[in-house]
Design a protein around this motif. Structure first.
Motif: not given
Length: 258
Positions: A97-108, A110-123
């Motif tokens: 469910v969190l992956y789907q939320a991340w996939a929706f907002i990921a295109p908007g 920045y690159q450094h925010e994308k690198r931060l997003a996946i560890p945040l979702v997992v943790s």
């Protein structure tokens, strides 16, 4: 010409808006299907009854010999285990469910925010589950044992299963969110919304807020309030400790721009 250009821009905005709505609907459908899929599997095995028995185990262990929980509604013995199974299904499907939320907002992002997003979702997923586990194995056992100890001998202590479910869900959510405190601290520091110094200076307010939240969310006994407030304060300190190694948002953005 200007009107034509203006209409084209409006058309592009509307098309972009509707495309986002369509994608959001698609992501929501995927998330709901995942939860329902896990729910169907759990209904087949181990079954709604077994799952509810597992959730009720901390309470059952503290009841006097021969006592069981009661159901006052006609269809309550069917609906309550079903609700518990649905809750379990959501927790198990939470990473997807969190992956789907991340996939929706990921295109908007920045690159450094994308690198931060996946560890945040997992943790954040792991910490939420750890919070629920802490509540189940530590808090429930301690609180229920305390309640059974102080209950008068003249009372036949047999909790209603619907009231028990409401209590359990409230406590699970409270402790799950409480264990997200380090993530909140890291996000505030990494995005530059708050500095580490300001968060350290806010310790006193956090401690007071922790006990106020514990007093509102938990049962009106000191023990359960302490079991929520103390971990919240410790997790805040853990977030401050880890945040020392995080670069503020402005610094990250400047390096990315270079």
């Amino acid at each position: 010409m200007q009107n034509s250009s203006h209409n084209e821009k409006n058309g592009e905005k509307e098309e972009s808006f509707f495309s986002h709505l369509i994608e959001l609907r698609s992501r929501l459908i995927h998330a709901v299907v995942a939860v329902l899929g896990v729910f169907a599997i759990l209904c087949i095995y181990p079954g709604t009854g077994a799952i509810y028995d597992f959730i009720a185990q901390p309470m059952i262990q503290t009841l006097p010999d021969g006592n069981k929980m009661i159901a006052t509604g006609v269809i309550t013995p069917f609906l309550v285990p079903l609700k518990v199974t649905l809750l379990f299904s959501f927790v198990l499907a939470l990473p997807y469910v969190l992956y789907q939320a991340w996939a929706f907002i990921a295109p908007g992002l920045y690159q450094h925010e994308k690198r931060l997003a996946i560890p945040l979702v997992v943790s954040s997923t792991l910490l939420f589950i750890v919070g629920m586990a802490f509540c189940y194995f530590i808090v429930f056992h301690t609180v229920f044992h305390f309640i059974s100890m102080v209950s008068p001998q003249s009372i036949n202590f047999a909790p209603d299963i619907e009231a028990y479910l409401s209590f359990v869900m409230t406590m699970f959510i409270a402790f799950g969110i409480t264990f997200e405190v380090p993530i909140v601290v890291l996000v505030l520091v990494s995005t530059g919304m708050m500095t580490l110094e300001k968060l350290k200076a806010a310790r006193g307010y956090v401690i007071v807020g922790a006990f106020v939240i514990a007093a509102i969310v938990t049962p009106p006994d000191v023990l359960s309030q302490l079991l929520l407030a103390i971990p919240l304060c410790l997790l805040y300190e853990l977030g401050l400790l880890v945040a020392r190694f995080i670069k503020p948002g402005n610094a990250v953005t400047e390096e990315t721009d270079r």
